[in-house]
Design a protein around this motif. Structure first.
Motif, mmCIF file in Angstrom:
data_model
loop_
_atom_site.group_PDB
_atom_site.id
_atom_site.type_symbol
_atom_site.label_atom_id
_atom_site.label_comp_id
_atom_site.label_asym_id
_atom_site.label_seq_id
_atom_site.Cartn_x
_atom_site.Cartn_y
_atom_site.Cartn_z
ATOM 1 N N THR A 5 0.855 -1.180 0.000
ATOM 2 C CA THR A 5 0.000 0.000 0.000
ATOM 3 C C THR A 5 0.895 1.235 0.000
ATOM 4 O O THR A 5 2.112 1.136 0.181
ATOM 5 C CB THR A 5 -0.891 0.038 1.256
ATOM 6 N N ARG A 6 0.276 2.367 -0.176
ATOM 7 C CA ARG A 6 1.037 3.617 -0.152
ATOM 8 C C ARG A 6 1.774 3.767 1.179
ATOM 9 O O ARG A 6 2.942 4.134 1.214
ATOM 10 C CB ARG A 6 0.093 4.790 -0.378
ATOM 11 N N GLU A 7 1.083 3.454 2.274
ATOM 12 C CA GLU A 7 1.682 3.583 3.600
ATOM 13 C C GLU A 7 2.850 2.614 3.775
ATOM 14 O O GLU A 7 3.864 2.954 4.381
ATOM 15 C CB GLU A 7 0.632 3.352 4.692
ATOM 16 N N ALA A 8 2.720 1.402 3.245
ATOM 17 C CA ALA A 8 3.790 0.413 3.364
ATOM 18 C C ALA A 8 5.028 0.851 2.578
ATOM 19 O O ALA A 8 6.159 0.665 3.037
ATOM 20 C CB ALA A 8 3.309 -0.949 2.878
ATOM 21 N N ILE A 9 4.819 1.443 1.409
ATOM 22 C CA ILE A 9 5.953 1.918 0.605
ATOM 23 C C ILE A 9 6.619 3.103 1.286
ATOM 24 O O ILE A 9 7.845 3.180 1.377
ATOM 25 C CB ILE A 9 5.499 2.268 -0.824
ATOM 26 N N GLU A 10 5.825 4.041 1.809
ATOM 27 C CA GLU A 10 6.394 5.204 2.484
ATOM 28 C C GLU A 10 7.145 4.804 3.748
ATOM 29 O O GLU A 10 8.100 5.462 4.141
ATOM 30 C CB GLU A 10 5.299 6.218 2.795
ATOM 31 N N ALA A 11 6.714 3.716 4.381
ATOM 32 C CA ALA A 11 7.372 3.249 5.606
ATOM 33 C C ALA A 11 8.750 2.643 5.334
ATOM 34 O O ALA A 11 9.505 2.406 6.272
ATOM 35 C CB ALA A 11 6.482 2.228 6.312
ATOM 36 N N ARG A 58 9.994 7.895 -2.913
ATOM 37 C CA ARG A 58 9.119 8.981 -3.373
ATOM 38 C C ARG A 58 8.779 8.773 -4.842
ATOM 39 O O ARG A 58 7.664 9.014 -5.277
ATOM 40 C CB ARG A 58 9.817 10.328 -3.148
ATOM 41 N N ASP A 59 9.734 8.295 -5.640
ATOM 42 C CA ASP A 59 9.468 8.011 -7.052
ATOM 43 C C ASP A 59 8.415 6.919 -7.202
ATOM 44 O O ASP A 59 7.541 6.988 -8.073
ATOM 45 C CB ASP A 59 10.743 7.589 -7.775
ATOM 46 N N LEU A 60 8.493 5.900 -6.356
ATOM 47 C CA LEU A 60 7.505 4.814 -6.412
ATOM 48 C C LEU A 60 6.122 5.320 -6.061
ATOM 49 O O LEU A 60 5.126 4.990 -6.726
ATOM 50 C CB LEU A 60 7.909 3.681 -5.467
ATOM 51 N N VAL A 61 6.038 6.101 -4.999
ATOM 52 C CA VAL A 61 4.740 6.641 -4.575
ATOM 53 C C VAL A 61 4.158 7.531 -5.660
ATOM 54 O O VAL A 61 2.969 7.436 -5.993
ATOM 55 C CB VAL A 61 4.874 7.399 -3.238
ATOM 56 N N ASP A 62 4.996 8.404 -6.233
ATOM 57 C CA ASP A 62 4.522 9.290 -7.301
ATOM 58 C C ASP A 62 4.057 8.507 -8.521
ATOM 59 O O ASP A 62 3.071 8.871 -9.164
ATOM 60 C CB ASP A 62 5.615 10.272 -7.716
ATOM 61 N N LEU A 63 4.741 7.423 -8.833
ATOM 62 C CA LEU A 63 4.384 6.616 -9.994
ATOM 63 C C LEU A 63 3.100 5.828 -9.756
ATOM 64 O O LEU A 63 2.199 5.816 -10.596
ATOM 65 C CB LEU A 63 5.528 5.663 -10.335
ATOM 66 N N LEU A 64 3.017 5.186 -8.611
ATOM 67 C CA LEU A 64 1.893 4.293 -8.353
ATOM 68 C C LEU A 64 0.648 4.996 -7.833
ATOM 69 O O LEU A 64 -0.466 4.533 -8.056
ATOM 70 C CB LEU A 64 2.315 3.205 -7.361
ATOM 71 N N TYR A 65 0.852 6.073 -7.127
ATOM 72 C CA TYR A 65 -0.279 6.768 -6.513
ATOM 73 C C TYR A 65 -0.257 8.232 -6.912
ATOM 74 O O TYR A 65 -0.235 9.113 -6.066
ATOM 75 C CB TYR A 65 -0.222 6.637 -4.986
ATOM 76 N N ALA A 66 -0.255 8.467 -8.206
ATOM 77 C CA ALA A 66 -0.219 9.836 -8.714
ATOM 78 C C ALA A 66 -1.398 10.607 -8.149
ATOM 79 O O ALA A 66 -2.533 10.125 -8.159
ATOM 80 C CB ALA A 66 -0.256 9.852 -10.236
ATOM 81 N N SER A 67 -1.086 11.786 -7.631
ATOM 82 C CA SER A 67 -2.162 12.592 -7.055
ATOM 83 C C SER A 67 -3.087 13.063 -8.160
ATOM 84 O O SER A 67 -2.666 13.361 -9.273
ATOM 85 C CB SER A 67 -1.583 13.779 -6.298
ATOM 86 N N GLU A 68 -4.353 13.128 -7.826
ATOM 87 C CA GLU A 68 -5.342 13.591 -8.788
ATOM 88 C C GLU A 68 -5.199 15.096 -8.926
ATOM 89 O O GLU A 68 -4.883 15.785 -7.959
ATOM 90 C CB GLU A 68 -6.740 13.236 -8.304
ATOM 91 N N PRO A 69 -5.425 15.625 -10.130
ATOM 92 C CA PRO A 69 -5.312 17.072 -10.293
ATOM 93 C C PRO A 69 -6.345 17.777 -9.422
ATOM 94 O O PRO A 69 -7.459 17.288 -9.246
ATOM 95 C CB PRO A 69 -5.578 17.304 -11.781
ATOM 96 N N ALA A 70 -5.932 18.894 -8.860
ATOM 97 C CA ALA A 70 -6.837 19.658 -7.998
ATOM 98 C C ALA A 70 -8.005 20.181 -8.829
ATOM 99 O O ALA A 70 -7.817 20.678 -9.943
ATOM 100 C CB ALA A 70 -6.086 20.820 -7.357
ATOM 101 N N PRO A 71 -9.213 20.037 -8.315
ATOM 102 C CA PRO A 71 -10.365 20.535 -9.072
ATOM 103 C C PRO A 71 -10.321 22.057 -9.141
ATOM 104 O O PRO A 71 -9.903 22.719 -8.190
ATOM 105 C CB PRO A 71 -11.566 20.058 -8.252
#
Length: 114
Positions: A5-11, A58-71
């Motif tokens: 998960t995102r949390e597991a990768i960041e950890a 950080r590269d993995l998180v950015d790649l896998l969990y790209a933030s959605e563009p701000a509305p």
């Protein structure tokens, strides 16, 4: 097998190793090593620290969990400066009704044929 998960990768910390990256992507570590060696690995940056290869998490998180563009938020109240644009008046001409000054340089051009 770890559920990544995102949390597991960041950890994992600031960087991780190639076998962990292979596990996250669900591929063999030899595949990742081969792509890095051939210069074909473009998913993340690769940091060479002596004989060790490190991948920034950080590269993995950015790649896998790209933030959605701000509305885009439209203001509830329209701005006061919504004036009709006249072709002969451009930029830095203060508007009489609101006193705003458009960006740019002041140029007043005569109308053609007048």
């Amino acid at each position: 097998m770890t559920a990544w998960t995102r949390e597991a990768i960041e950890a994992l910390g600031p960087t991780t190793d190639v076998p962990t990256v292979a596990s996250i992507f669900g591929v063999c570590k030899d595949t990742v090593y081969a792509q890095i060696r051939r210069g074909e690995w473009t998913a993340t940056r690769v940091l060479s620290l002596g004989r060790k290869l490190k991948i920034p998490t950080r590269d993995l998180v950015d790649l896998l969990y790209a933030s959605e563009p701000a509305p885009q938020v439209n203001p509830a109240v329209p701005s006061q400066c919504q004036h009709v644009t006249y072709p002969q008046v451009t930029a830095n001409t203060p508007h009489a009704s609101c006193g705003c000054t458009p960006a740019g340089s002041a140029v007043i051009r005569p109308l053609r044929g007048a």
